[in-house]
Write a protein that holds these residues in place. Structure first.
Motif, PDB file in Angstrom:
ATOM      1  N   GLU A  40       0.829  -1.207   0.000  1.00 52.43           N
ATOM      2  CA  GLU A  40       0.000   0.000   0.000  1.00 52.43           C
ATOM      3  C   GLU A  40       0.862   1.255   0.000  1.00 52.43           C
ATOM      4  OE1 GLU A  40      -2.630  -0.495   3.328  1.00 52.43           O
ATOM      5  OE2 GLU A  40      -3.853  -2.002   2.295  1.00 52.43           O
ATOM      6  N   ALA A  41       1.940   1.264   0.786  1.00 52.19           N
ATOM      7  CA  ALA A  41       2.854   2.413   0.810  1.00 52.19           C
ATOM      8  C   ALA A  41       3.523   2.590  -0.550  1.00 52.19           C
ATOM      9  CB  ALA A  41       3.903   2.233   1.913  1.00 52.19           C
ATOM     10  N   LEU A  42       3.933   1.498  -1.147  1.00 51.01           N
ATOM     11  CA  LEU A  42       4.547   1.554  -2.471  1.00 51.01           C
ATOM     12  C   LEU A  42       3.555   2.078  -3.502  1.00 51.01           C
ATOM     13  CD1 LEU A  42       6.999   0.956  -4.245  1.00 51.01           C
ATOM     14  CD2 LEU A  42       6.142  -1.386  -4.478  1.00 51.01           C
ATOM     15  N   ASN A  43       2.310   1.642  -3.390  1.00 52.53           N
ATOM     16  CA  ASN A  43       1.271   2.103  -4.304  1.00 52.53           C
ATOM     17  C   ASN A  43       1.069   3.616  -4.183  1.00 52.53           C
ATOM     18  OD1 ASN A  43      -0.783   1.815  -6.230  1.00 52.53           O
ATOM     19  ND2 ASN A  43      -2.339   1.671  -4.627  1.00 52.53           N
ATOM     20  N   LYS A  44       1.076   4.140  -2.948  1.00 50.44           N
ATOM     21  CA  LYS A  44       0.942   5.585  -2.748  1.00 50.44           C
ATOM     22  C   LYS A  44       2.139   6.328  -3.346  1.00 50.44           C
ATOM     23  CE  LYS A  44      -1.919   5.303   1.382  1.00 50.44           C
ATOM     24  NZ  LYS A  44      -1.989   5.508   2.825  1.00 50.44           N
ATOM     25  N   THR A  45       3.326   5.782  -3.159  1.00 53.11           N
ATOM     26  CA  THR A  45       4.524   6.408  -3.715  1.00 53.11           C
ATOM     27  C   THR A  45       4.460   6.428  -5.234  1.00 53.11           C
ATOM     28  OG1 THR A  45       5.832   5.654  -1.833  1.00 53.11           O
ATOM     29  CG2 THR A  45       7.046   6.288  -3.807  1.00 53.11           C
ATOM     30  N   ILE A  46       4.067   5.319  -5.828  1.00 61.73           N
ATOM     31  CA  ILE A  46       3.964   5.234  -7.290  1.00 61.73           C
ATOM     32  C   ILE A  46       2.897   6.199  -7.793  1.00 61.73           C
ATOM     33  CG2 ILE A  46       3.259   3.730  -9.191  1.00 61.73           C
ATOM     34  CD1 ILE A  46       4.691   1.444  -7.699  1.00 61.73           C
ATOM     35  N   GLU A  47       1.799   6.316  -7.075  1.00 65.49           N
ATOM     36  CA  GLU A  47       0.731   7.244  -7.465  1.00 65.49           C
ATOM     37  C   GLU A  47       1.259   8.686  -7.446  1.00 65.49           C
ATOM     38  OE1 GLU A  47      -2.880   8.175  -8.951  1.00 65.49           O
ATOM     39  OE2 GLU A  47      -2.203   6.143  -8.530  1.00 65.49           O
ATOM     40  N   GLY A  48       2.074   8.999  -6.433  1.00 64.76           N
ATOM     41  CA  GLY A  48       2.695  10.328  -6.368  1.00 64.76           C
ATOM     42  C   GLY A  48       3.599  10.573  -7.557  1.00 64.76           C
ATOM     43  N   PHE A  49       4.429   9.583  -7.904  1.00 63.86           N
ATOM     44  CA  PHE A  49       5.301   9.710  -9.074  1.00 63.86           C
ATOM     45  C   PHE A  49       4.477   9.879 -10.343  1.00 63.86           C
ATOM     46  CE2 PHE A  49       8.804   7.336  -6.733  1.00 63.86           C
ATOM     47  CZ  PHE A  49       9.587   8.472  -6.587  1.00 63.86           C
ATOM     48  N   LYS A  50       3.385   9.147 -10.428  1.00 68.41           N
ATOM     49  CA  LYS A  50       2.526   9.218 -11.615  1.00 68.41           C
ATOM     50  C   LYS A  50       1.951  10.621 -11.771  1.00 68.41           C
ATOM     51  CE  LYS A  50      -1.870   7.567 -13.348  1.00 68.41           C
ATOM     52  NZ  LYS A  50      -3.137   7.099 -12.881  1.00 68.41           N
ATOM     53  N   LEU A  51       1.442  11.180 -10.672  1.00 66.52           N
ATOM     54  CA  LEU A  51       0.879  12.527 -10.732  1.00 66.52           C
ATOM     55  C   LEU A  51       1.938  13.554 -11.117  1.00 66.52           C
ATOM     56  CD1 LEU A  51      -1.478  12.475  -7.603  1.00 66.52           C
ATOM     57  CD2 LEU A  51      -2.126  12.341 -10.023  1.00 66.52           C
ATOM     58  N   THR A  52       3.118  13.423 -10.536  1.00 70.03           N
ATOM     59  CA  THR A  52       4.214  14.338 -10.869  1.00 70.03           C
ATOM     60  C   THR A  52       4.599  14.205 -12.332  1.00 70.03           C
ATOM     61  OG1 THR A  52       5.056  14.195  -8.608  1.00 70.03           O
ATOM     62  CG2 THR A  52       6.589  14.974 -10.290  1.00 70.03           C
ATOM     63  N   ALA A  53       4.701  12.984 -12.819  1.00 70.21           N
ATOM     64  CA  ALA A  53       5.070  12.758 -14.219  1.00 70.21           C
ATOM     65  C   ALA A  53       4.002  13.315 -15.155  1.00 70.21           C
ATOM     66  CB  ALA A  53       5.277  11.267 -14.476  1.00 70.21           C
TER      67      ALA A  53
END
Length: 88
Positions: A40-53
């Motif tokens: 779940e933490a990894l998913n949140k981190t990836i979601e953050g990267f996705k939004l930034t990208a």
């Protein structure tokens, strides 16, 4: 030779079932729950990267649009200059 009675067999099955349930419960608590939290933490981190990208991509696309517009205007200006030179 001893005969195994049904009550003894039932008791053994009960103990094995209890121990198996305990092992499954401990495995879930020790392995599965922390793994789920990490995922779940990894998913949140990836979601953050996705939004930034996505934001950066949008900014880059806007810049490309501006450059394309300027390029088109310059191209038209150059054509106009050559047309004027050819007429002379």
């Amino acid at each position: 030779m001893q005969h195994v009675q049904i009550s003894d067999l039932t008791g053994l099955i009960t103990i094995l079932t209890f121990l198996g349930s305990l092992v499954i419960f401990l495995f879930k608590r020790i392995v599965i729950d922390p793994l789920r939290q990490s995922i779940e933490a990894l998913n949140k981190t990836i979601e953050g990267f996705k939004l930034t990208a996505e934001k950066r991509m949008e900014l880059l696309e806007n810049r490309v649009d501006v450059v394309e517009d300027k390029s088109t205007r310059y191209e038209e200006q150059i054509k106009s200059v050559f047309n004027l030179l050819e007429r002379r």
